[in-house]
Write a protein that holds these residues in place. Structure first.
Motif, PDB file in Angstrom:
ATOM      1  N   GLY A 174       0.783  -1.234   0.000  1.00 23.57           N
ATOM      2  CA  GLY A 174       0.000   0.000   0.000  1.00 23.57           C
ATOM      3  C   GLY A 174       0.812   1.279   0.000  1.00 23.57           C
ATOM      4  O   GLY A 174       0.274   2.361   0.284  1.00 23.57           O
ATOM      5  N   VAL A 175       2.126   1.184  -0.335  1.00 18.31           N
ATOM      6  CA  VAL A 175       2.982   2.370  -0.349  1.00 18.31           C
ATOM      7  C   VAL A 175       3.345   2.714  -1.786  1.00 18.31           C
ATOM      8  O   VAL A 175       3.841   1.875  -2.532  1.00 18.31           O
ATOM      9  CB  VAL A 175       4.264   2.131   0.472  1.00 18.31           C
ATOM     10  CG1 VAL A 175       5.190   3.340   0.366  1.00 18.31           C
ATOM     11  CG2 VAL A 175       3.918   1.856   1.928  1.00 18.31           C
ATOM     12  N   ASP A 176       3.098   3.955  -2.172  1.00 17.29           N
ATOM     13  CA  ASP A 176       3.408   4.426  -3.520  1.00 17.29           C
ATOM     14  C   ASP A 176       4.381   5.594  -3.413  1.00 17.29           C
ATOM     15  O   ASP A 176       4.028   6.670  -2.932  1.00 17.29           O
ATOM     16  CB  ASP A 176       2.130   4.870  -4.236  1.00 17.29           C
ATOM     17  CG  ASP A 176       2.340   5.142  -5.723  1.00 17.29           C
ATOM     18  OD1 ASP A 176       3.377   5.755  -6.064  1.00 17.29           O
ATOM     19  OD2 ASP A 176       1.480   4.757  -6.535  1.00 17.29           O
ATOM     20  N   LEU A 177       5.608   5.398  -3.857  1.00 15.80           N
ATOM     21  CA  LEU A 177       6.635   6.431  -3.733  1.00 15.80           C
ATOM     22  C   LEU A 177       6.373   7.642  -4.615  1.00 15.80           C
ATOM     23  O   LEU A 177       6.846   8.737  -4.320  1.00 15.80           O
ATOM     24  CB  LEU A 177       8.002   5.844  -4.101  1.00 15.80           C
ATOM     25  CG  LEU A 177       8.640   4.883  -3.120  1.00 15.80           C
ATOM     26  CD1 LEU A 177       9.956   4.364  -3.690  1.00 15.80           C
ATOM     27  CD2 LEU A 177       8.881   5.546  -1.770  1.00 15.80           C
ATOM     28  N   ILE A 178       5.643   7.443  -5.700  1.00 14.06           N
ATOM     29  CA  ILE A 178       5.407   8.542  -6.643  1.00 14.06           C
ATOM     30  C   ILE A 178       4.280   9.453  -6.172  1.00 14.06           C
ATOM     31  O   ILE A 178       4.397  10.686  -6.200  1.00 14.06           O
ATOM     32  CB  ILE A 178       5.123   8.001  -8.053  1.00 14.06           C
ATOM     33  CG1 ILE A 178       6.316   7.170  -8.543  1.00 14.06           C
ATOM     34  CG2 ILE A 178       4.853   9.142  -9.021  1.00 14.06           C
ATOM     35  CD1 ILE A 178       7.648   7.902  -8.537  1.00 14.06           C
ATOM     36  N   THR A 179       3.191   8.878  -5.721  1.00 17.10           N
ATOM     37  CA  THR A 179       2.086   9.699  -5.214  1.00 17.10           C
ATOM     38  C   THR A 179       2.261  10.054  -3.742  1.00 17.10           C
ATOM     39  O   THR A 179       1.641  10.984  -3.243  1.00 17.10           O
ATOM     40  CB  THR A 179       0.747   8.961  -5.385  1.00 17.10           C
ATOM     41  OG1 THR A 179       0.738   7.801  -4.534  1.00 17.10           O
ATOM     42  CG2 THR A 179       0.542   8.532  -6.827  1.00 17.10           C
ATOM     43  N   ASP A 196      12.911  10.831 -13.720  1.00 16.68           N
ATOM     44  CA  ASP A 196      11.724  11.366 -13.045  1.00 16.68           C
ATOM     45  C   ASP A 196      11.324  10.483 -11.869  1.00 16.68           C
ATOM     46  O   ASP A 196      10.884  10.984 -10.823  1.00 16.68           O
ATOM     47  CB  ASP A 196      10.560  11.480 -14.029  1.00 16.68           C
ATOM     48  CG  ASP A 196      10.739  12.623 -15.015  1.00 16.68           C
ATOM     49  OD1 ASP A 196      11.455  13.590 -14.677  1.00 16.68           O
ATOM     50  OD2 ASP A 196      10.180  12.541 -16.128  1.00 16.68           O
ATOM     51  N   PHE A 197      11.480   9.163 -12.027  1.00 13.71           N
ATOM     52  CA  PHE A 197      11.122   8.253 -10.932  1.00 13.71           C
ATOM     53  C   PHE A 197      11.953   8.566  -9.691  1.00 13.71           C
ATOM     54  O   PHE A 197      11.411   8.737  -8.587  1.00 13.71           O
ATOM     55  CB  PHE A 197      11.322   6.797 -11.335  1.00 13.71           C
ATOM     56  CG  PHE A 197      11.154   5.842 -10.174  1.00 13.71           C
ATOM     57  CD1 PHE A 197       9.893   5.392  -9.815  1.00 13.71           C
ATOM     58  CD2 PHE A 197      12.249   5.435  -9.425  1.00 13.71           C
ATOM     59  CE1 PHE A 197       9.730   4.544  -8.722  1.00 13.71           C
ATOM     60  CE2 PHE A 197      12.093   4.586  -8.333  1.00 13.71           C
ATOM     61  CZ  PHE A 197      10.829   4.137  -7.985  1.00 13.71           C
ATOM     62  N   VAL A 224      12.584  10.220  -4.308  1.00 13.09           N
ATOM     63  CA  VAL A 224      13.482  10.687  -3.251  1.00 13.09           C
ATOM     64  C   VAL A 224      12.907  11.921  -2.565  1.00 13.09           C
ATOM     65  O   VAL A 224      12.941  12.028  -1.335  1.00 13.09           O
ATOM     66  CB  VAL A 224      14.886  10.977  -3.814  1.00 13.09           C
ATOM     67  CG1 VAL A 224      15.771  11.637  -2.750  1.00 13.09           C
ATOM     68  CG2 VAL A 224      15.539   9.695  -4.295  1.00 13.09           C
ATOM     69  N   ASP A 225      12.372  12.854  -3.328  1.00 12.29           N
ATOM     70  CA  ASP A 225      11.760  14.040  -2.731  1.00 12.29           C
ATOM     71  C   ASP A 225      10.652  13.647  -1.756  1.00 12.29           C
ATOM     72  O   ASP A 225      10.579  14.164  -0.625  1.00 12.29           O
ATOM     73  CB  ASP A 225      11.193  14.958  -3.817  1.00 12.29           C
ATOM     74  CG  ASP A 225      12.274  15.743  -4.565  1.00 12.29           C
ATOM     75  OD1 ASP A 225      13.423  15.768  -4.091  1.00 12.29           O
ATOM     76  OD2 ASP A 225      11.954  16.317  -5.629  1.00 12.29           O
ATOM     77  N   ASN A 226       9.794  12.726  -2.166  1.00 16.07           N
ATOM     78  CA  ASN A 226       8.692  12.296  -1.295  1.00 16.07           C
ATOM     79  C   ASN A 226       9.200  11.571  -0.059  1.00 16.07           C
ATOM     80  O   ASN A 226       8.694  11.767   1.058  1.00 16.07           O
ATOM     81  CB  ASN A 226       7.739  11.386  -2.075  1.00 16.07           C
ATOM     82  CG  ASN A 226       6.888  12.145  -3.076  1.00 16.07           C
ATOM     83  OD1 ASN A 226       6.727  13.364  -2.964  1.00 16.07           O
ATOM     84  ND2 ASN A 226       6.333  11.445  -4.047  1.00 16.07           N
ATOM     85  N   ARG A 272      22.127  13.432  -0.575  1.00 14.28           N
ATOM     86  CA  ARG A 272      23.165  14.240   0.068  1.00 14.28           C
ATOM     87  C   ARG A 272      22.644  15.635   0.439  1.00 14.28           C
ATOM     88  O   ARG A 272      23.028  16.199   1.467  1.00 14.28           O
ATOM     89  CB  ARG A 272      24.364  14.408  -0.863  1.00 14.28           C
ATOM     90  CG  ARG A 272      25.195  13.161  -1.080  1.00 14.28           C
ATOM     91  CD  ARG A 272      26.467  13.510  -1.846  1.00 14.28           C
ATOM     92  NE  ARG A 272      27.166  12.327  -2.296  1.00 14.28           N
ATOM     93  CZ  ARG A 272      26.987  11.755  -3.489  1.00 14.28           C
ATOM     94  NH1 ARG A 272      26.142  12.276  -4.352  1.00 14.28           N
ATOM     95  NH2 ARG A 272      27.667  10.668  -3.811  1.00 14.28           N
ATOM     96  N   GLN A 273      21.803  16.189  -0.419  1.00 19.93           N
ATOM     97  CA  GLN A 273      21.290  17.531  -0.203  1.00 19.93           C
ATOM     98  C   GLN A 273      20.111  17.567   0.768  1.00 19.93           C
ATOM     99  O   GLN A 273      19.650  18.643   1.149  1.00 19.93           O
ATOM    100  CB  GLN A 273      20.858  18.128  -1.547  1.00 19.93           C
ATOM    101  CG  GLN A 273      21.991  18.297  -2.546  1.00 19.93           C
ATOM    102  CD  GLN A 273      21.500  18.472  -3.975  1.00 19.93           C
ATOM    103  OE1 GLN A 273      20.312  18.698  -4.214  1.00 19.93           O
ATOM    104  NE2 GLN A 273      22.409  18.358  -4.941  1.00 19.93           N
ATOM    105  N   GLY A 274      19.625  16.410   1.163  1.00 18.24           N
ATOM    106  CA  GLY A 274      18.444  16.326   2.004  1.00 18.24           C
ATOM    107  C   GLY A 274      18.716  16.678   3.458  1.00 18.24           C
ATOM    108  O   GLY A 274      19.854  16.909   3.867  1.00 18.24           O
ATOM    109  N   PRO A 275      17.669  16.672   4.272  1.00 21.89           N
ATOM    110  CA  PRO A 275      17.777  17.144   5.660  1.00 21.89           C
ATOM    111  C   PRO A 275      18.241  16.080   6.654  1.00 21.89           C
ATOM    112  O   PRO A 275      18.461  16.410   7.823  1.00 21.89           O
ATOM    113  CB  PRO A 275      16.331  17.557   5.969  1.00 21.89           C
ATOM    114  CG  PRO A 275      15.499  16.608   5.152  1.00 21.89           C
ATOM    115  CD  PRO A 275      16.277  16.386   3.880  1.00 21.89           C
TER     116      PRO A 275
END
Length: 246
Positions: free
Chosen positions: A35-40, A69-70, A75-77, A118-121
């Motif tokens: 039930g986990v969707d990395l894109i949405t 894009d994937f 990664v952002d999500n 690397r740029q993440g928090p």
């Protein structure tokens, strides 16, 4: 320790979950089937709730330009959800030499994944592995017909999936590296040589033809896929693994 394993139902992920659980950790697999969707982003908040560490073993459904894009979106999500949940360590499995092969869309996408991490928090670790033993049959199939298998002379240093699992578990349960750990098998082969070794062990009579234009790895120059002197070398030899697989 509580860990969420993204891609926790796949070849590496399912073994990572099992090894973590056997070691006494609370390991939760997260994938589309759970039930986990990395894109949405669907299901991410629930999957990461209470997690100390996230192990990202997700993979793009394609190896082409769409993989950029994937990884950008996923990664952002994942970083946003991890920050919200108070995750203290983000771990990603990547590829040795990934930033040295810009001609391959998928390698550029994995490099982007690393850069975003690397740029993440969140404190992070990157585990870069060489090509898996379990992937070699697929590599041979890309450029094969009924009589021949065409392969470039690209040098590779393959590793057993089980050894990758051990390395990922060690890093995920330790202090964030804030950098990269390279892992590789103990032996270096030319890919055409590896093809001959593999076919012989499988009793396959097809001929291996050296063709430096054949397949995805034809785009790889020099020793980009060979681990450097600081790499952690795994114990399993390819020829031994082939014999056990038989």
């Amino acid at each position: 320790m509580k860990l969420t394993v993204i891609g926790g139902t796949g070849l590496i992920g399912s073994q990572v979950v099992r090894r973590l659980t056997e070691a006494g950790h609370q390991a939760t697999p997260a994938a589309q089937s759970t039930g986990v969707d990395l894109i949405t982003g669907k299901g991410l908040d629930q999957a990461l709730e209470g997690a100390d560490t996230v192990v990202n073993l997700s993979n793009s459904p394609t190896f082409d330009e769409a993989s950029l894009d994937f990884f950008r979106t996923s990664v952002d999500n994942l970083l946003a959800a991890g920050e919200k949940a108070g995750v203290r360590h983000q771990v990603v499995l990547s590829i040795v030499g990934v930033d040295q092969v810009p001609a391959l869309d998928y390698y550029r996408a994995k490099t982007l994944q690393e850069d975003l991490l690397r740029q993440g928090p969140t404190p992070y670790s990157i585990v870069r592995a060489t090509q898996f033993f379990e992937f070699i049959d697929a590599v041979l199939s890309w450029t094969a017909d009924a009589r021949t298998v065409r392969l470039p002379a690209t040098r590779i240093q393959p590793i057993a999936a089980a050894d990758v699992v051990a390395a990922v578990v060690e890093v995920a349960t330790g202090t964030p590296l804030r950098g990269i750990r390279d892992i590789a098998g103990p032996d270096v082969f030319r890919l055409d040589e590896l093809g001959k070794v593999t076919l012989a062990a499988q009793g396959d009579g097809r001929e291996v033809v050296t063709d430096d234009q054949a397949g995805m790895f034809a785009a790889v120059g020099g020793d980009a896929l060979i681990a450097g002197p600081d790499a952690h070398l795994a114990p399993t030899h390819y020829r031994d693994w082939l014999q056990q697989a038989r």
